[in-house]
Design a protein around this motif. Structure first.
Motif, PDB file in Angstrom:
ATOM      1  N   ARG A 103       0.832  -1.202   0.000  1.00 17.51           N
ATOM      2  CA  ARG A 103       0.000   0.000   0.000  1.00 17.51           C
ATOM      3  C   ARG A 103       0.868   1.255   0.000  1.00 17.51           C
ATOM      4  O   ARG A 103       0.547   2.263  -0.627  1.00 17.51           O
ATOM      5  N   GLN A 161       2.028   1.791  -3.433  1.00 15.45           N
ATOM      6  CA  GLN A 161       0.955   2.292  -4.282  1.00 15.45           C
ATOM      7  C   GLN A 161       0.669   3.765  -3.968  1.00 15.45           C
ATOM      8  O   GLN A 161       0.389   4.563  -4.860  1.00 15.45           O
ATOM      9  N   ALA A 162       0.779   4.057  -2.686  1.00 17.83           N
ATOM     10  CA  ALA A 162       0.597   5.467  -2.312  1.00 17.83           C
ATOM     11  C   ALA A 162       1.693   6.326  -2.935  1.00 17.83           C
ATOM     12  O   ALA A 162       1.448   7.459  -3.379  1.00 17.83           O
ATOM     13  N   GLY A 194       0.777   7.096  -6.311  1.00 17.20           N
ATOM     14  CA  GLY A 194      -0.233   8.150  -6.331  1.00 17.20           C
ATOM     15  C   GLY A 194       0.371   9.518  -6.092  1.00 17.20           C
ATOM     16  O   GLY A 194       0.041  10.497  -6.773  1.00 17.20           O
ATOM     17  N   VAL A 195       1.265   9.584  -5.109  1.00 17.61           N
ATOM     18  CA  VAL A 195       1.912  10.866  -4.812  1.00 17.61           C
ATOM     19  C   VAL A 195       2.723  11.343  -6.006  1.00 17.61           C
ATOM     20  O   VAL A 195       2.712  12.526  -6.369  1.00 17.61           O
TER      21      VAL A 195
END
Lengths: 1152, 505
Positions: A830, A833-834, A837-838
């Protein structure tokens, strides 16, 4: 389609259980020149044929005697082809002659219906002969060929015959690597069938006189087919008759070896004929260059009809000349000599040509039309010139294929990024393209006569600064030359050249990151690079140097990392990545030198960021714990600098003879915290960025430091130390710890922009590998966890080849997030994945300024410039124009960033000079950063490059400083001696109310100007400038009367950049206020007039002068002989280096 | 290869932290002080070109008997120059001249522009080494060096239009080719007169304007003027004519130059008892302080006396923005004090302008042959009252070289040359030399001046003489003259390039 399975030779067996009874006898003529085991394979293939009436004739074309214990040729033939005839020849006369000799040796026997001409590297599939015969009979073909596949068992086509172009060059039908999908089975219209296995009707063969013995190699069978076509015979390929190349496992030591005999006879395609196990993208003809050229010319002479022969010979002659030059330029000397040597070779054989032609009756119209229809229409000239097999027609050329690949690539992530960037850049530049760049800062327009740029470069003189002979950049000349070829307006050309910095830089980053990762990595790198505010700030402020740095530095970085040669930019520590071209050391040096020389041609100041890049790479490499490629990097760079120095010889000589390094730099005012630390991190040198939010640009590059491993980490570290080198230099300067000459902040920050984009690519590649590693762990031999993830990096990054090869760049014990340091958990997934996204969010934020800036179509640049504020300042006349006294000069004073021309700093003396009276006057306070420039009338592009202090500039500077110190109240009179008609104080780069860089003129200067008794301030002018008109201006070209010392302007007609016709308007001393003093001379009736001795009565003060009478007409001429000599030498050196680089590249390619 | 992350990361982070923490502080935006330039400064021979601006009335103006401009050479050889005379009607007359070594030239501007009440004279001396001053005579006398400086800002702290008997003109001269645009702002008596602004007044190139203040700000005991030049630069002076009929009884004429700048420390030397004054004092002394800024300023007026005279309590002043204040020095603190100097200094480093105004009656002998010393015990014979109005703008500039051109002074009495050391810390060693003429008797060769100290040299009467004052550090030199025609005082001529801002103590 008759696909052939991959069978071993021992497994070759008849597959057709019920062959039809044969109706024709076939004599297979096998010309054996290679004694290797492949000959046995070929003979075994013959033996396995299901055509019952097949005989064999083996021609021993110079096979050396067998060694002791090895079977002789007779034994080998007897074992595999019992009952065959063997004809032995002394030496190898060539395929055609060998066949003829073999057939002669078999005289007295009933001639067969067909001859099967077979090369010694072709394995016939067991039904091949029968099917060729059947095809010949069914289609009434005179010549039938087989479908030839490559040796490796695949369905890759090797040869399906060829056509010829209008200059007689055979053109293979199939592309290299093309798979057999039956695409040629139905419509195989070619002029000649594959020469690997040719079935020819015996009577036809005899009618044609056999294979022309003078046409060697594969071309012999092409020529045979060509003439058969002209006789009206059908030539066809039997698609069901399949042959396969045999891997001979040996290489011809010398491709030009004329003993090509059997092999050359077997291949029209060529690669197999050369017995190369690995096919190349650009196929080479099997024969030598000279042989091929001879064949080409002979075939034209023999096969073409007279009218076409003349045209083809003329075309060949021209192509030979061009090809010879091309061969010399690229180091393909054999190609060049082969082209040239073909002519005497054929001239000596004109009698045999005539004999061959007599064999041929005049073809009927149908046959001629058939041949003409089969002729390849395109690139005949280029084939001759380059000697390359440019296959197929237009839509199947290698270029087209490359374009197709590019097209496919454009629809990947990287390509989409490029296209979207191009759209945004085009949209944002639409107004600029339509209306042209405003003349702001250094971005002044081209001269009225753009060829002045070329003349200035060639003659070594520029009118700026009262006239200077210091060496200017070569780029100016190139621009002037381009303008001469450019069909549209100069403004458009200049606008496009400036705006090209954006796409050129982006493509440079694209190329730089190509070996790093796939499309996504490159897309992010391009987006990051184009989101940097530097170029847009530079565009707004009219700063050329940062734009140039933005454009060239990615290419420089690419070149330097290529020179270092560490994977993926080379083969050190792993395999080279995609797009990597391996070069030899000499090639590296020469190409690097050429690139550095080109960079210096744009702006020598760019050497500073190049040095920063080098420093960053070195430090980054060392701190990464490796010395890989450092020696090579330094060696190549140093040697490249030497080469670049040779290319810039005039400039180097000037520097060695006293010109200061500082004079290469534009005057720059860089106050303490002029940039700011945070702005430095954001690469924000103006108001284009988003302020603090602009730091989003750093997110992805920072991720690279965290997530990258292996060679990605190695790249990331080098990229970041390039960034660090750039930031360090800017920070030190921003602290005011260096008060010497310095480039603009934008130039020094450009390496950081490249480094960030580079690191961003690595960051995305690293993110991809991590995520992919989580989703689908890659089994790694040896259990190195990091290796698996790293190996997947490329794929995850969106492309192939980015991941390290097995064992290439493994980190023992690397404790990456998915490495061997510990099992990654769901939280880690996660987290990653974050991070993605960032990263995406940060990119979206980073591009916002660019999107916003594109709305007005001009990137926020002004739509008007200072020309509108001072319309009365005009440009000089073009050739043929007349003016009285010459163009009044303009003295521009203000901050260097807002001046419309480059000048010198008022405040420091780093330029040197040493002129009388030069230097700071006593007590004269000089504000920091104030600069002055002097132009002949309206400034243009020729006035935008730094120079050393001229005598005129030194004098004017002293006068201005005296005025500022209050030591003179008649500045106009002192400036008048140099023809200065206007003094312009510039406070804004553009007129009000346009957006502008605004720097107030110091009160000291403004006050000094307003205190002059002979400078009249002009009213009603835009407040961007304050203009003073001199009330006592003297013409730069004038006659000084003896009686009252008044300067009377002369009539000046410009004949050329370096010639002005002067007509004296009074008696006295003709003086010219054009520097340098010794550069110009006055010539009357071809006689150079002697200068008046300065102490003589009547001599003009300060300037050189000659005595003239009223009405005297003479020519004021520039003595540019010295510069011409230096430039000639420079051009020669450039040519030599280009030649050497080309040769070095060719030599590298020539190696297996 | 094996790439290692840690060393590089450590170095990068160290560089980042270093950049954020070790940098020098950003400059506060306050620029360096502009170079010190005196209102009147001349170049020595061959150093540079000098422009002298002499602005004033002509004999055509009622109340003016004569006005002459004196040009004196101190060069070793001939000096070429040019004189340009302009009037308020736009006439321009230009003449060239040549002065032999040590020669003097006298110019009467009224003769160049007959009928004009005012004329401005520009003397251009390309080679320097020439001193230019002017003398105006009427009901009183004013003699001072001409200005050598133009400016975009001029301040005139004091004038009076009190009725009856006072007339004031603000004279603006634009010697340059282009027009100048000026904004005038006057401050009358607070509570009695409104401020009058005159915006955008054009002073054409090579012309002058005599702005009659009396008409605009009538009957104001003190009128201050602020001149701001929007475009160009001008020279400003104020002509005050008083016939003694006014409420304050002022009589005399005063042609005081404006102050081209305001500073936080201002000086004037040679203040004190005037020979021949009726009461033996310095007359009615007042310091008028003008705050041209936009903030309230705290300041104090300090009288620097000799050690034997003891300490004088300063006069504190709080001055609002745009206002001026008159500090009366006659409140008794200076009783019995000899010659002293005055310093006006602000406590918050804000700039102000100030003038010392001396109003008083002076008696003079009809007989000439005044004493040699500037003392109060002059021989008293047939004495008459003479006009006595002298306004001395305070200067902010000290210099290491001064020139004093003393014309004929056969009727003078008690003329003095005063040199003060405005520095609060350094000692100045001064030397007085004679460049032309006969030296006054008793001039010491070398004198050492402590911080804040002042020395006075009596000049006596005599023929023309040009003195030079050389100092090891910046000092302020001024001259005060008294004659039967009246008294006058002014700052000497600084030597260009030797000016400096005095060190604060």
């Amino acid at each position: 389609m008759d696909a052939v399975s991959d069978k071993s030779l021992g497994a070759v067996a008849p597959t057709d259980p019920a062959p039809r009874p044969p109706t024709a006898t076939v004599l297979a003529v096998l010309v054996a020149g290679d004694p290797g085991p492949s000959l046995d394979v070929v003979m075994a293939g013959l033996a396995s044929q299901d055509h019952p009436r097949l005989e064999a004739l083996v021609v021993d074309a110079g096979i050396p005697p067998a060694a002791a214990g090895e079977p002789t040729l007779v034994e080998r033939v007897g074992r595999l082809l019992p009952g065959s005839t063997i004809a032995r020849m002394e030496g190898n006369p060539g395929f055609g002659a060998a066949v003829a000799a073999g057939l002669t040796a078999r005289s007295g026997v009933t001639p067969p219906s067909f001859l099967l001409l077979l090369a010694d590297d072709v394995l016939l599939v067991d039904t091949a002969v029968r099917r060729m015969v059947e095809h010949a009979l069914e289609s009434n073909a005179g010549i039938v060929g087989a479908k030839v596949l490559v040796h490796d068992g695949s369905r890759t086509l090797d040869d399906l015959g060829s056509s010829v172009d209008r200059l007689g060059t055979p053109v293979p039908l199939v592309e290299p690597g093309e798979l057999d999908q039956g695409q040629y089975d139905t419509a195989g219209d070619v002029l000649a069938v594959s020469g690997a296995a040719v079935l020819v009707r015996t009577d036809l063969f005899e009618a044609l006189g056999g294979i022309d013995p003078e046409v060697h190699g594969a071309d012999g069978l092409v020529e045979l087919c060509w003439r058969a076509r002209l006789l009206g015979a059908a030539v066809a390929t039997a698609p069901t008759a399949v042959a396969r190349r045999v891997d001979t496992g040996s290489y011809p030591l010398d491709p030009s070896d004329p003993s090509e005999g059997p092999a050359a006879g077997g291949s029209g395609n060529g690669t197999a004929g050369r017995r190369r196990p690995v096919r190349r993208r650009t196929r080479e003809h099997p024969g030598s260059s000279s042989q091929r050229a001879r064949n080409r010319l002979r075939m034209v002479l023999v096969c073409h009809r007279p009218a076409r022969t003349a045209a083809a010979v003329a075309g060949l002659l021209l192509a030979t000349l061009v090809g010879a030059v091309y061969g010399l330029a690229t180091g393909r000397f054999r190609h060049a000599t082969g082209l040239v040597g073909a002519w005497p070779w054929n001239l000596r054989r004109l009698s045999s040509v005539r004999r061959r032609r007599r064999l041929m009756p005049a073809p009927d119209a149908t046959a001629s039309a058939t041949v003409a229809r089969l002729e390849v229409p395109h690139r005949a000239f280029r084939r001759v010139v380059t000697g390359r097999d440019l296959t197929g027609s237009d839509d199947r050329s290698p270029i087209q294929l490359r374009l197709h690949r590019l097209w496919s690539m454009l629809f990947g992530p990287g390509g989409m990024a490029l296209m979207v960037s191009a759209v945004v850049l085009g949209f944002g530049s639409r107004s600029l393209v339509g209306t042209g760049l405003p003349a702001v800062g250094r971005m002044q327009p081209l001269p009225v006569d753009p060829t002045d740029l070329v003349s200035s470069w060639w003659l070594g003189w520029r009118p700026t600064g009262t006239g200077t002979t210091v060496v200017g950049p070569d780029g100016l000349a190139l621009l002037g030359f381009l303008d001469g070829l450019w069909p549209w307006g100069s403004d458009l050309l200049w606008t496009l050249v400036v705006l090209a910095a954006l796409p050129v830089g982006a493509v440079g980053v694209w190329r730089l990151t190509q070996p790093v990762g796939g499309g996504r990595s490159r897309a992010v790198a391009v987006l990051v690079y184009l989101s940097v505010p530097l170029p847009y700030d530079a565009l707004r402020d009219g700063r050329l140097a940062p734009m140039a740095a933005f454009a060239v530095l990615p290419w420089v970085v690419r070149r330097l990392v290529g020179a270092q040669g560490v994977a993926p930019y080379g083969t050190r520590g792993g395999e080279a990545g995609p797009g990597t071209r391996l070069r030899g050391l000499w090639s590296e040096v020469l190409v690097t030198g050429l690139l550095l020389g080109a960079v210096a041609a744009v702006d020598p100041m760019l050497a500073v960021p190049v040095a920063m890049v080098l420093a960053g790479l070195v430090v980054g490499t060392i701190l990464a714990g490796s010395l890989a490629g450092l020696g090579r990097l330094l060696l190549v760079t140093m040697a490249g600098v030497v080469v670049a120095g040779l290319l810039q010889l005039p400039l180097v000589l000037e520097l060695l003879t006293g010109r200061s390094i500082g004079s290469l730099l534009n005057p720059v005012q860089w106050p303490v915290h002029g940039v700011g630390t945070m702005e430095m991190f954001r690469l924000d040198t103006g108001d284009f960025g988003l302020g603090r939010v602009g730091s989003a640009l750093l997110v992805v590059p920072v991720l690279a430091l965290v997530v990258a491993r292996g060679r990605h980490l190695f790249i990331a570290l080098r990229a970041w130390f390039v960034v660090a080198a750039s930031w360090s230099a800017v920070w030190i300067l921003d602290q005011g710890w260096w008060d010497g000459p310095t480039p603009e902040p934008g130039v020094l920050l450009a390496p950081a922009a490249v480094g960030l984009a580079w690191a961003a690519a690595v960051g995305v590649a690293g993110l991809g590998s991590d995520l992919l590693g989580e989703a689908a762990p890659v089994p790694v031999p040896g259990g190195a966890g990091g290796a698996g993830a790293a190996g997947a990096a490329g794929a995850a990054g969106g492309g192939s080849g980015s991941g390290p090869p097995p064992g290439a760049d493994r980190l023992p014990g690397a404790a990456g997030p998915s490495g061997a340091g510990g099992p990654p958990g769901a939280w880690l997934r996660r987290l990653r994945q974050a991070a993605v996204g960032v990263a995406g969010l940060s990119l979206a934020v980073a591009v916002l300024p660019v999107l916003g800036g594109s709305i007005d179509g001009a990137w926020g640049t002004a739509r008007d410039d200072l020309r509108a504020a001072v319309p009365f300042i005009y440009s000089g006349p073009v050739d043929g124009g007349t003016i009285h006294g010459g163009v009044p000069r303009v003295l521009w004073l203000g901050d260097p960033s807002v001046l419309p021309a480059v000048g010198i700093s008022l405040g420091d003396d780093h330029l040197g000079g040493g002129y009388p009276g030069d230097g700071r006057p006593s007590g004269g306070p000089i504000p920091d950063g104030l600069a002055m420039a002097v132009t002949d009338g309206r400034p243009d592009l020729i006035d935008q490059w730094p120079m050393d202090r001229t005598e005129g500039l030194a004098s004017i500077r002293t006068s201005v400083l005296d005025a500022m110190a209050g030591d003179t109240s008649r500045l106009g009179a002192r400036l008048a001696t140099w023809g200065v008609g206007w003094v312009v104080l510039v406070e804004r780069s553009t007129p009000v109310p346009q957006p502008a860089r605004e720097v107030a003129v110091p009160d000291l200067l403004a006050g000094a100007m307003s205190r002059q008794l002979d400078l009249e301030r002009m009213e009603g002018i835009n407040r961007a400038v304050t203009v003073y008109r001199s009330t006592v201006v003297e013409a730069p070209l004038a006659v000084v009367r003896d009686r009252n010392r008044r300067a009377v302007p002369v009539t000046v007609t410009r004949e050329a950049f370096d010639r002005r016709v002067l007509t004296a308007s009074a008696d006295g001393s003709l003086r010219w206020a054009i520097g340098p003093d010794d550069a110009w001379g006055f010539i009357v009736d071809g006689v150079r007039q002697p200068l008046v001795v300065p102490d003589d009565i009547g001599a003009a003060a300060v300037h050189p002068s000659v005595r003239v009478a009223r009405g005297t007409v003479g020519v004021l001429e520039l003595d540019g002989s010295g510069s011409r000599g230096r430039r000639t030498l420079q051009v020669i050196l450039v040519g030599v280096v280009l030649l050497l680089a080309s040769w070095a590249r060719t030599a590298r390619q020539g190696r297996p | 290869m094996n790439a290692h992350r840690a060393p590089a990361l450590v170095l990068l982070v160290a560089l980042l932290v270093g950049a954020l923490t070790l940098g020098v502080e950003a400059p506060d935006g306050v620029g360096e002080a502009p170079p010190a330039v005196a209102r009147t400064a001349m170049s020595l021979a061959g150093e540079s070109s000098d422009l002298w601006f002499c602005i004033g009335p002509t004999a055509a103006l009622d109340g003016i008997r004569d006005r002459s401009v004196q040009v004196a050479s101190i060069a070793a050889g001939p000096v070429d120059g040019r004189v340009i005379v302009v009037d308020e009607r736009g006439r321009v007359v230009e003449r060239a001249f040549r002065l032999d070594a040590g020669d003097r030239l006298e110019i009467r501007p009224g003769r160049f522009v007959p009928g004009s009440a005012f004329a401005a004279v520009t003397v251009e001396v390309p080679g320097g080494a020439v001193v230019v001053g002017q003398r105006v005579e009427g009901d009183g006398v004013d003699q001072r060096p001409c200005l050598t400086r133009t400016s975009g800002t001029w301040l005139v702290p004091w004038s009076t239009t009190a009725r009856p008997g006072n007339r004031v003109w603000l004279l603006l001269h634009n010697p340059f080719p282009a027009s100048a645009v000026v904004d005038l702002r006057f401050v009358g008596d607070i509570g009695r007169r409104e401020t009058l602004d005159s915006q955008g007044m054009v002073v054409a190139g090579r012309s002058m304007v005599a702005y009659d203040v009396t008409e605009r700000i009538s009957d104001s005991s003190v009128v201050s003027a602020l001149v701001r030049v929007r475009v160009g630069q001008v020279v400003v002076a104020r002509l005050q004519l008083a016939n003694g009929d006014g409420p304050s009884g002022i009589r005399g004429l005063d042609l005081a130059p404006g102050l081209p700048e305001a500073r936080s420390r201002l000086f004037v030397s040679g203040v004190g008892p005037v020979a021949g004054s009726t009461d033996g004092s310095g007359g009615d002394l007042s310091v008028v302080v003008l705050n041209p800024g936009e903030e309230t300023i705290e300041l104090e007026v300090v009288a620097r006396t000799s050690p034997s005279d003891g300490f004088v309590e300063p006069w504190p002043v709080v001055l609002r923005a745009g206002q001026r204040h008159v500090v009366d020095l006659g409140d008794g603190r200076l009783d019995g004090v000899g010659t002293f100097s005055i310093e006006v200094r602000t406590l918050d480093d804000q700039p102000v302008a100030a003038s010392l105004v001396r109003r008083g009656a002076v008696t003079s002998d009809r007989q000439t042959g005044g004493g040699d010393q500037a003392t109060d015990d002059q021989p008293v014979g047939d004495r008459v009252d003479v006009p006595d109005l002298a306004v001395r703008p305070l200067t902010a500039v000290a210099a290491r070289g001064w020139l004093v051109d003393l014309g004929e002074r056969f009727e003078s009495s008690g003329d003095i040359l005063a040199v003060a050391n405005p520095s609060g810390s350094s000692i100045a060693t001064i030397e007085v030399k004679v460049l032309a003429g006969r030296a006054p008797e008793g001039l010491p060769a070398v004198v050492e001046l402590g911080p804040g100290a002042q020395v006075v040299f009596p000049l006596g009467a005599g023929g023309p003489v040009i003195l030079a004052v050389e100092s090891t550090s910046g000092v302020v030199a001024s001259v005060r003259e008294s004659s039967p025609s009246g008294s006058t005082a002014g700052v000497a001529v600084a030597v260009a390039g030797t000016e400096e801002w005095p060190e604060s103590g």
